[in-house]
Design an enzyme around this catalytic site. Structure first.
Site, short mmCIF file in Angstrom:
data_model
loop_
_atom_site.label_atom_id
_atom_site.label_comp_id
_atom_site.label_asym_id
_atom_site.label_seq_id
_atom_site.Cartn_x
_atom_site.Cartn_y
_atom_site.Cartn_z
N GLU A 65 -7.56 -5.25 3.59
CA GLU A 65 -6.60 -4.15 3.85
C GLU A 65 -5.14 -4.52 3.63
O GLU A 65 -4.46 -3.73 3.16
CB GLU A 65 -6.63 -3.57 5.29
CG GLU A 65 -8.21 -3.13 5.61
CD GLU A 65 -8.91 -2.15 4.89
OE1 GLU A 65 -8.34 -1.77 4.03
OE2 GLU A 65 -10.17 -1.65 5.36
N HIS A 86 -4.58 -4.66 0.00
CA HIS A 86 -4.44 -3.22 -0.51
C HIS A 86 -2.88 -2.66 -0.13
O HIS A 86 -2.18 -2.17 -1.22
CB HIS A 86 -5.34 -2.48 0.10
CG HIS A 86 -6.70 -2.63 -0.13
ND1 HIS A 86 -7.91 -2.20 0.50
CD2 HIS A 86 -7.34 -3.52 -1.00
CE1 HIS A 86 -8.91 -2.71 0.18
NE2 HIS A 86 -8.83 -3.68 -0.95
N TYR A 132 3.54 -3.52 -4.24
CA TYR A 132 3.73 -4.23 -5.66
C TYR A 132 3.96 -3.19 -6.75
O TYR A 132 4.74 -3.15 -7.65
CB TYR A 132 2.43 -5.01 -6.06
CG TYR A 132 2.60 -5.87 -7.07
CD1 TYR A 132 3.80 -6.71 -7.41
CD2 TYR A 132 1.82 -6.00 -8.37
CE1 TYR A 132 3.88 -7.80 -8.36
CE2 TYR A 132 2.10 -6.70 -9.54
CZ TYR A 132 3.16 -7.72 -9.46
OH TYR A 132 3.25 -8.40 -10.49
N GLU A 139 -12.50 5.82 4.84
CA GLU A 139 -12.44 4.97 3.74
C GLU A 139 -13.55 5.51 2.63
O GLU A 139 -13.68 5.29 1.72
CB GLU A 139 -13.27 3.66 4.17
CG GLU A 139 -12.15 2.85 5.08
CD GLU A 139 -12.67 1.40 5.49
OE1 GLU A 139 -13.94 1.50 6.02
OE2 GLU A 139 -11.99 0.48 5.00
N GLU A 180 -13.08 -0.96 -1.06
CA GLU A 180 -13.40 -0.13 -0.03
C GLU A 180 -14.82 0.49 -0.31
O GLU A 180 -15.19 0.89 0.88
CB GLU A 180 -12.56 1.22 -0.45
CG GLU A 180 -10.91 0.96 0.03
CD GLU A 180 -10.63 0.45 1.30
OE1 GLU A 180 -11.69 0.87 2.30
OE2 GLU A 180 -9.77 -0.30 1.89
N HIS A 230 -16.43 -1.87 1.99
CA HIS A 230 -16.02 -1.53 3.62
C HIS A 230 -16.97 -0.33 4.01
O HIS A 230 -17.46 -0.45 5.19
CB HIS A 230 -14.75 -1.21 3.69
CG HIS A 230 -13.79 -2.10 3.48
ND1 HIS A 230 -12.36 -2.01 3.46
CD2 HIS A 230 -13.85 -3.59 3.11
CE1 HIS A 230 -11.70 -3.02 2.96
NE2 HIS A 230 -12.56 -3.97 2.70
FE FE Z 1 -10.94 -0.65 3.90
#
Ligand code: FE
Length: 345
Positions: A119, A122, A128, A192, A226, A229
């Protein structure tokens, strides 16, 4: 709890996702939830960092004044970033501050530590992108307070913090165990598994037009993580169901279905409001059908019936999700962490 000296090895049968034997959270073996260990290994094999992806073309396109990007496309990118930039912080906080301490399976904890780090990666990726393109950081990172449909999604998720985030919350009662299970559903299946998906679709829209390909590739890596997840969350729910079947009452199942239905409305309302004219050929109706389609899949994954039976209008999204190594997903990578052959996700 102090360790009792000289005690016999942990009885594997007492190991559970929640409410397992108190003293075994330090001892990885004997391992019971092997799926968690597999997820831990697979996610390490998928390691990546945002700085490995070239943003050069994106910078040229974003700064170009010759109309490479339409005004709607520029706004769409800022808006999806407005959602993304805080979404993974919300997910990270839930994993680290709420879920982790209640988990009594050390192998599940191992994966959650990895998930928490992902996470952070991400959030780094969004930072960035925003920095590379020279966007106004505080403007983008504050959008979740300013755009009502993003605020409404985040607010639904954060309203569940009052439950297991409470420092006095403890599993072990029927009511609290259901609350815990509900948290996993809300964060994994809804946050998610549903709330990211209109924005994912928009990013793949850019990619299909060969626009902002660096940003799109960042998001593609995020989507791969994701989806791990999400699938891990599904496994957690299904394993807790097996370990504590009494929790899965008809009323509880209906509660979950109602939550998913609420989330579906919030997600397609978001898409409709932030892309009023549609984007990359996707219109409000398409987003609605797509969100309903994936919501059915999320419900089915934990044994609940479909509510919509809508056909998937964005078939290319499943292709993007099912992308594997053969399709050169990694060809732009600078570093190759991958050592095994388990890149299918
Ligand atoms: Fe996640």
């Amino acid at each position: 709890m102090p360790i009792s000296k000289g005690a016999k090895p942990v009885d594997i049968n007492s190991r559970k996702i929640i409410n397992g034997a108190d003293a075994d959270v330090m001892q990885l073996y004997p391992m019971k939830h092997h799926f968690a260990w597999e997820y831990y290994l697979a996610s390490n094999a998928n390691h990546w960092l945002p700085t490995e992806i070239s943003m050069q073309k994106d910078v040229e396109q974003w700064k170009s004044t010759s109309g490479v990007l339409t005004a709607d496309e520029r706004q769409a990118l800022e808006t999806v970033l407005g959602f993304f930039t805080t979404a993974d912080s919300i997910a990270a906080n839930n994993v680290v501050l709420a879920v982790y301490k209640h988990i009594t399976s050390p192998e599940v904890r191992m994966y959650l530590l990895r998930q928490g780090y992902e996470e952070a990666i991400h959030t780094h990726a969004y930072q960035y992108i925003v920095e590379s393109l020279g966007m106004d950081e505080s403007k983008i990172f504050n959008k979740y307070r300013e755009i009502e449909s993003i605020y409404n999604k985040d607010n639904m998720i954060l309203s569940f913090n009052e439950g297991i985030f409470d420092p006095h919350f403890k599993t072990g009662t029927f009511e609290n165990d259901q609350k815990f299970l509900e948290n996993i559903v809300v964060f994994s299946l809804i946050m998610e598994g549903i709330f990211f998906y209109s924005s994912f679709a928009v990013m793949f829209g850019f990619q299909r037009q060969n626009k902002m390909v660096g940003s799109a590739e960042q998001i593609q890596y995020i989507m791969r993580d994701e989806s791990m997840h999400l699938n891990f969350g599904i496994q957690l729910v299904n394993t807790i169901k097996e370990e504590q079947p009494e929790l899965w009452t008809p009323e509880f199942q209906q509660r979950i279905i109602d939550l998913v239905k609420r989330a579906v409305v919030l997600e397609y309302t978001f898409a409709k409001e932030v892309f009023p004219k549609g984007i990359f050929g996707m219109n409000a109706e398409g987003f609605k059908a797509y969100i309903e389609h994936i919501a059915d899949r999320r419900l089915n994954s934990i044994g609940l019936p479909s509510q919509y039976n809508t056909e998937n209008p964005f078939g290319w999204m499943s292709e993007a999700i099912d992308l594997n190594k053969e399709k050169n997903f990694f060809e732009t990578r600078v570093t190759e962490y991958k050592t095994g052959g388990t890149l299918n996700w």
